[in-house]
Design a protein around this motif. Structure first.
Motif, PDB file in Angstrom:
ATOM      1  N   SER A  92     -48.753  21.750   1.921  1.00 49.99           N
ATOM      2  CA  SER A  92     -49.843  20.910   2.437  1.00 49.99           C
ATOM      3  C   SER A  92     -49.594  20.442   3.864  1.00 49.99           C
ATOM      4  O   SER A  92     -50.438  19.804   4.455  1.00 49.99           O
ATOM      5  CB  SER A  92     -50.024  19.695   1.538  1.00 49.99           C
ATOM      6  OG  SER A  92     -48.862  18.890   1.601  1.00 49.99           O
ATOM      7  N   CYS A  93     -48.425  20.734   4.394  1.00 51.38           N
ATOM      8  CA  CYS A  93     -48.130  20.150   5.712  1.00 51.38           C
ATOM      9  C   CYS A  93     -47.613  21.188   6.697  1.00 51.38           C
ATOM     10  O   CYS A  93     -46.774  20.897   7.534  1.00 51.38           O
ATOM     11  CB  CYS A  93     -47.145  18.997   5.582  1.00 51.38           C
ATOM     12  SG  CYS A  93     -45.604  19.396   4.770  1.00 51.38           S
ATOM     13  N   ARG A 132     -49.012  22.571   9.198  1.00 53.85           N
ATOM     14  CA  ARG A 132     -49.318  22.273  10.604  1.00 53.85           C
ATOM     15  C   ARG A 132     -48.330  21.244  11.157  1.00 53.85           C
ATOM     16  O   ARG A 132     -47.829  21.386  12.278  1.00 53.85           O
ATOM     17  CB  ARG A 132     -50.756  21.742  10.713  1.00 53.85           C
ATOM     18  CG  ARG A 132     -51.162  21.319  12.099  1.00 53.85           C
ATOM     19  CD  ARG A 132     -51.283  22.503  13.025  1.00 53.85           C
ATOM     20  NE  ARG A 132     -50.800  22.170  14.357  1.00 53.85           N
ATOM     21  CZ  ARG A 132     -51.218  22.753  15.478  1.00 53.85           C
ATOM     22  NH1 ARG A 132     -52.105  23.727  15.428  1.00 53.85           N
ATOM     23  NH2 ARG A 132     -50.728  22.405  16.635  1.00 53.85           N
ATOM     24  N   ALA A 133     -48.050  20.195  10.382  1.00 58.23           N
ATOM     25  CA  ALA A 133     -47.111  19.161  10.828  1.00 58.23           C
ATOM     26  C   ALA A 133     -45.730  19.769  11.052  1.00 58.23           C
ATOM     27  O   ALA A 133     -45.059  19.471  12.047  1.00 58.23           O
ATOM     28  CB  ALA A 133     -47.037  18.042   9.797  1.00 58.23           C
ATOM     29  N   LEU A 157     -47.848  13.238   2.438  1.00 57.14           N
ATOM     30  CA  LEU A 157     -49.077  12.859   3.139  1.00 57.14           C
ATOM     31  C   LEU A 157     -50.250  13.497   2.420  1.00 57.14           C
ATOM     32  O   LEU A 157     -50.120  14.559   1.828  1.00 57.14           O
ATOM     33  CB  LEU A 157     -49.079  13.385   4.573  1.00 57.14           C
ATOM     34  CG  LEU A 157     -48.121  12.765   5.565  1.00 57.14           C
ATOM     35  CD1 LEU A 157     -48.291  13.442   6.917  1.00 57.14           C
ATOM     36  CD2 LEU A 157     -48.400  11.279   5.690  1.00 57.14           C
ATOM     37  N   GLU A 158     -51.373  12.871   2.507  1.00 54.07           N
ATOM     38  CA  GLU A 158     -52.533  13.490   1.873  1.00 54.07           C
ATOM     39  C   GLU A 158     -52.973  14.665   2.724  1.00 54.07           C
ATOM     40  O   GLU A 158     -53.436  14.478   3.840  1.00 54.07           O
ATOM     41  CB  GLU A 158     -53.632  12.461   1.697  1.00 54.07           C
ATOM     42  CG  GLU A 158     -53.245  11.516   0.583  1.00 54.07           C
ATOM     43  CD  GLU A 158     -54.252  10.418   0.379  1.00 54.07           C
ATOM     44  OE1 GLU A 158     -55.424  10.621   0.708  1.00 54.07           O
ATOM     45  OE2 GLU A 158     -53.837   9.360  -0.105  1.00 54.07           O
ATOM     46  N   SER A 159     -52.789  15.828   2.158  1.00 52.86           N
ATOM     47  CA  SER A 159     -52.895  17.106   2.850  1.00 52.86           C
ATOM     48  C   SER A 159     -53.671  17.090   4.169  1.00 52.86           C
ATOM     49  O   SER A 159     -54.880  17.145   4.218  1.00 52.86           O
ATOM     50  CB  SER A 159     -53.522  18.149   1.929  1.00 52.86           C
ATOM     51  OG  SER A 159     -54.785  17.688   1.545  1.00 52.86           O
ATOM     52  N   TYR A 160     -52.920  16.976   5.235  1.00 49.96           N
ATOM     53  CA  TYR A 160     -53.471  17.134   6.570  1.00 49.96           C
ATOM     54  C   TYR A 160     -53.117  18.543   6.995  1.00 49.96           C
ATOM     55  O   TYR A 160     -51.951  18.867   7.112  1.00 49.96           O
ATOM     56  CB  TYR A 160     -52.777  16.183   7.544  1.00 49.96           C
ATOM     57  CG  TYR A 160     -53.054  14.722   7.327  1.00 49.96           C
ATOM     58  CD1 TYR A 160     -52.022  13.855   6.987  1.00 49.96           C
ATOM     59  CD2 TYR A 160     -54.334  14.217   7.520  1.00 49.96           C
ATOM     60  CE1 TYR A 160     -52.272  12.503   6.826  1.00 49.96           C
ATOM     61  CE2 TYR A 160     -54.577  12.863   7.347  1.00 49.96           C
ATOM     62  CZ  TYR A 160     -53.545  12.008   6.996  1.00 49.96           C
ATOM     63  OH  TYR A 160     -53.784  10.685   6.838  1.00 49.96           O
ATOM     64  N   ASP A 161     -54.103  19.374   7.222  1.00 52.88           N
ATOM     65  CA  ASP A 161     -53.712  20.699   7.719  1.00 52.88           C
ATOM     66  C   ASP A 161     -54.058  20.852   9.195  1.00 52.88           C
ATOM     67  O   ASP A 161     -53.946  21.916   9.768  1.00 52.88           O
ATOM     68  CB  ASP A 161     -54.268  21.831   6.865  1.00 52.88           C
ATOM     69  CG  ASP A 161     -55.725  21.604   6.542  1.00 52.88           C
ATOM     70  OD1 ASP A 161     -56.335  20.767   7.246  1.00 52.88           O
ATOM     71  OD2 ASP A 161     -56.238  22.237   5.612  1.00 52.88           O
ATOM     72  N   LEU A 206     -51.982  15.972  13.486  1.00 53.33           N
ATOM     73  CA  LEU A 206     -52.125  14.552  13.154  1.00 53.33           C
ATOM     74  C   LEU A 206     -52.544  13.789  14.405  1.00 53.33           C
ATOM     75  O   LEU A 206     -51.977  13.995  15.473  1.00 53.33           O
ATOM     76  CB  LEU A 206     -50.796  13.972  12.659  1.00 53.33           C
ATOM     77  CG  LEU A 206     -50.129  14.551  11.418  1.00 53.33           C
ATOM     78  CD1 LEU A 206     -48.994  13.628  10.956  1.00 53.33           C
ATOM     79  CD2 LEU A 206     -51.116  14.756  10.281  1.00 53.33           C
ATOM     80  N   ASN A 207     -53.526  12.894  14.267  1.00 49.47           N
ATOM     81  CA  ASN A 207     -53.845  12.045  15.409  1.00 49.47           C
ATOM     82  C   ASN A 207     -52.818  10.925  15.483  1.00 49.47           C
ATOM     83  O   ASN A 207     -51.983  10.781  14.583  1.00 49.47           O
ATOM     84  CB  ASN A 207     -55.291  11.531  15.352  1.00 49.47           C
ATOM     85  CG  ASN A 207     -55.516  10.517  14.238  1.00 49.47           C
ATOM     86  OD1 ASN A 207     -54.604   9.770  13.854  1.00 49.47           O
ATOM     87  ND2 ASN A 207     -56.721  10.481  13.710  1.00 49.47           N
ATOM     88  N   GLN A 242     -52.424   8.635  12.490  1.00 45.32           N
ATOM     89  CA  GLN A 242     -51.792   9.293  11.341  1.00 45.32           C
ATOM     90  C   GLN A 242     -50.289   9.425  11.564  1.00 45.32           C
ATOM     91  O   GLN A 242     -49.494   9.240  10.644  1.00 45.32           O
ATOM     92  CB  GLN A 242     -52.431  10.675  11.115  1.00 45.32           C
ATOM     93  CG  GLN A 242     -53.881  10.579  10.659  1.00 45.32           C
ATOM     94  CD  GLN A 242     -54.617  11.900  10.771  1.00 45.32           C
ATOM     95  OE1 GLN A 242     -54.315  12.728  11.632  1.00 45.32           O
ATOM     96  NE2 GLN A 242     -55.594  12.100   9.901  1.00 45.32           N
TER      97      GLN A 242
END
Ligand SMILES: O=C(O)CCC(=O)C(=O)O
Ligand SMILES: [Fe+2]
Length: 571
Positions: free
Chosen positions: A24-25, A27-28, A77-81, A84-85, A88
């Motif tokens: 889920s992360c 991108r991060a 984290l609640e799936s941020y793909d 992150l701004n 966040q």
């Protein structure tokens, strides 16, 4: 293996080896350059985080290196793909550090955690303009407001990529280190509770902060050099240019409006009044091109990454003719009669001025006076036995004859004596100085007491920017002690309501020939207004000033009163 060598106490690193589902992360992880299969290669396996409470020189806790811990935190984290701004990122970091440091580290008091530090509760949290954007952090059964995190220099950690850059830098610095003692890569971060302001945290006089990140600087790197710790006063090097000083001064001197042009200064909160011990004059520059540039630079320097018009007074241009002075005072305001709607209690959820930036526009002769004095502090480095007390200082001054143009026994004479013996900053063209009127927790700093010394030779020109720790009075969203009445809400809306202004040339006044033009303030051209031109319509606001120029010379000025939604000006 404890790779911190015990330097950070006896906490050894226990890497949680449980597999982490990082789907889920991704991108991060990409932004942090962590490759799930080769996480031991990541720079985060070498770098620890040393966390400071805002304003503290010592770290309150250290999170040893662990890529797994980072992965776990990201996966929760609640799936941020997407990227992150910054809100966040701050939410993530707050949760990550609170978890890594645990109870007992970085809380506001013993037995509390970083959550309790970052979220001071509704009674103490200032509602800033971006409050609605904060991303709350899960904390047990409830939610906490996040901290913001800064480098020592006041650059906000607003992306994971920037965090990665800091990690690379820390590892590089540690490996460049010549001997064993300086050894471990650590990212030093300063946590600022929700709603509070970043402040520099110097540990010694002479300490320098290099501000490579300040936007729209003048080419050279801006550096902040600590002049005094109590009060916290700093020299700001390379902050503005001779040209900018001249532009600001010329504009202020040419300003003809009663509100904005030079006039005897006043003091106080509501219905400010002339004060016998502030004999200098001031002008205001709120929207001039240079003033806007300088104001934005001030915000950037103070660690405020988004400029906010409602959080500073205008740039105030100061003139001190011979003998003129401003007796010592605080820049924060006191609601003495406690009758105002605005909540000035900056230690709770109110606001007040927290930082002053002074710009000096003139060089004064060596004994010409005009210093900025901090009478509660002594010159740095002066041995205690060499401190001169006031009666002695007055005697010396009278003997020197250097203040003979002042009345013996006057407050001005006493002030000159003080200015010659206490901590001062001498005016010099292009010198800039910062001092704080509040501590990082919002309580007022009484050491910030200061004044403008009487000028004994020449004229002193300077400017100040007072920056607030919350939206300032009379702006929408300002902190108030009680709910506003409908009348007050209407009054406030009127103050900021957009006005449609129309400028028309009646053709009756021969001075307004075909070369007539409409300008916003001095430099922004809006349209031609010759006798045969159509009217010029603009959307503008109360207090904005419009100039009618002929061949480049202002012949008439109009200030928007805000009394009506539409205003027509005929020349
Ligand atoms: O003129 C100075 O040096 C100090 C001015 C000042 O304290 C102020 O404008 O608040
Ligand atoms: Fe002041």
């Amino acid at each position: 293996k404890d790779i911190s060598g015990g330097y950070y106490g006896d906490r050894s690193i226990s890497l949680d080896e449980a597999p982490v589902d990082v789907s889920s992360c991704t991108r991060a992880l990409k932004d942090l350059s962590i490759h799930p299969e080769q996480s031991t290669e990541s720079v985060f396996s070498k770098v620890s985080f040393a966390l400071h409470r805002s304003g503290d020189t010592e770290a309150c806790g250290v999170a040893p290196p662990s890529v797994t811990a980072l992965q776990h935190a990201l996966a929760s984290l609640e799936s941020y793909d997407a990227v992150l701004n910054k809100y966040q990122v701050e939410s993530f970091l707050t949760g990550f550090f609170a978890d890594r440091l645990g109870t007992g580290k970085c809380g506001p008091e013993e037995g509390t955690s970083l959550f309790d530090y970052c979220d001071e509760g509704p009674a103490r949290t200032v509602i800033q303009p971006d409050h609605q954007k904060l991303v709350h952090v899960p904390h047990g059964d409830s939610m906490s407001l996040p901290c913001r995190f800064y480098t020592r220099e006041g650059r906000r950690i607003s992306s994971l990529e920037f965090l990665k850059e800091l990690a690379d830098l820390a590892v590089q610095e540690a490996s460049d280190c010549p001997d064993e003692t300086c050894g471990f890569a650590a990212i030093e971060l300063y946590a600022v509770p929700a709603g509070r302001m970043f402040m520099f945290a110097p540990s010694h006089v002479g300490e320098v902060f290099e501000l490579k990140h300040v936007k729209d600087s003048i080419g050279e790197v801006i550096t902040v050099e600590t002049l005094s710790l109590e009060p916290r006063v700093f020299d700001i090097h390379n902050f503005f240019t001779v040209e900018e000083a001249d532009q600001l001064l010329i504009k202020a001197l040419g300003e003809t409006s009663e509100t904005y042009g030079f006039h005897r200064s006043t003091t106080g909160t509501s219905g400010a009044s002339v004060f016998s011990k502030r004999t200098s004059e001031n002008a205001w520059d709120t929207h001039g091109v240079t003033a806007q540039k300088v104001k934005r630079r001030c915000f950037s320097l103070l660690g405020i990454d988004e400029y906010e018009e409602s959080m500073s007074d205008g740039l105030q241009i100061l003139r001190y003719n011979l003998t003129k002075a401003y007796t010592s005072h605080y820049d924060y305001l006191e609601d003495k009669a406690n009758k105002e709607l605005y909540d000035y209690d900056s230690s709770m959820k109110g606001g007040n001025r927290f930082a002053t930036i002074l710009l000096y526009f003139s060089d004064l002769p060596e004994d010409g006076g005009g210093e900025t004095v901090f009478p509660r502090a002594w010159p740095v480095g002066l041995p205690v036995e060499e401190r001169v007390q006031l009666p002695e200082a007055i005697k010396q001054l009278r003997a020197s004859g250097e203040a003979d143009l002042l009345t013996p026994g006057s407050w001005e004479e006493e002030m000159v004596a003080q200015c010659r013996t206490r901590l001062t900053v001498k005016p010099r063209k292009t010198r800039a100085v910062l001092f704080y009127s509040q501590y990082p927790n919002g309580t007022l700093d009484t050491f910030s007491y200061h004044g403008g010394c009487p000028v004994l030779k020449g004229t002193k020109f300077a400017a100040n920017l007072w920056t607030w720790s919350a939206i300032r009075p009379e702006f929408p969203g300002a902190p108030t002690k009680r709910e506003k009445t409908p009348e007050e809400i209407e009054e406030e809306a009127a103050a900021t309501r957009q006005v449609h202004a129309t400028f028309r040339n009646s053709g009756k006044d021969p001075r307004f020939d075909a070369s007539t033009q409409v300008y916003y303030e001095d430099l922004t051209f809006f349209g031609n207004l010759g006798p045969n031109d159509p009217p010029v319509g603009v959307n503008t606001f109360k207090t904005h000033k419009w100039n009618i120029k002929v061949n480049g010379k202002t012949l008439k000025s109009f200030v928007i009163t805000g009394a009506n939604e539409k205003e027509v000006f005929v020349i």
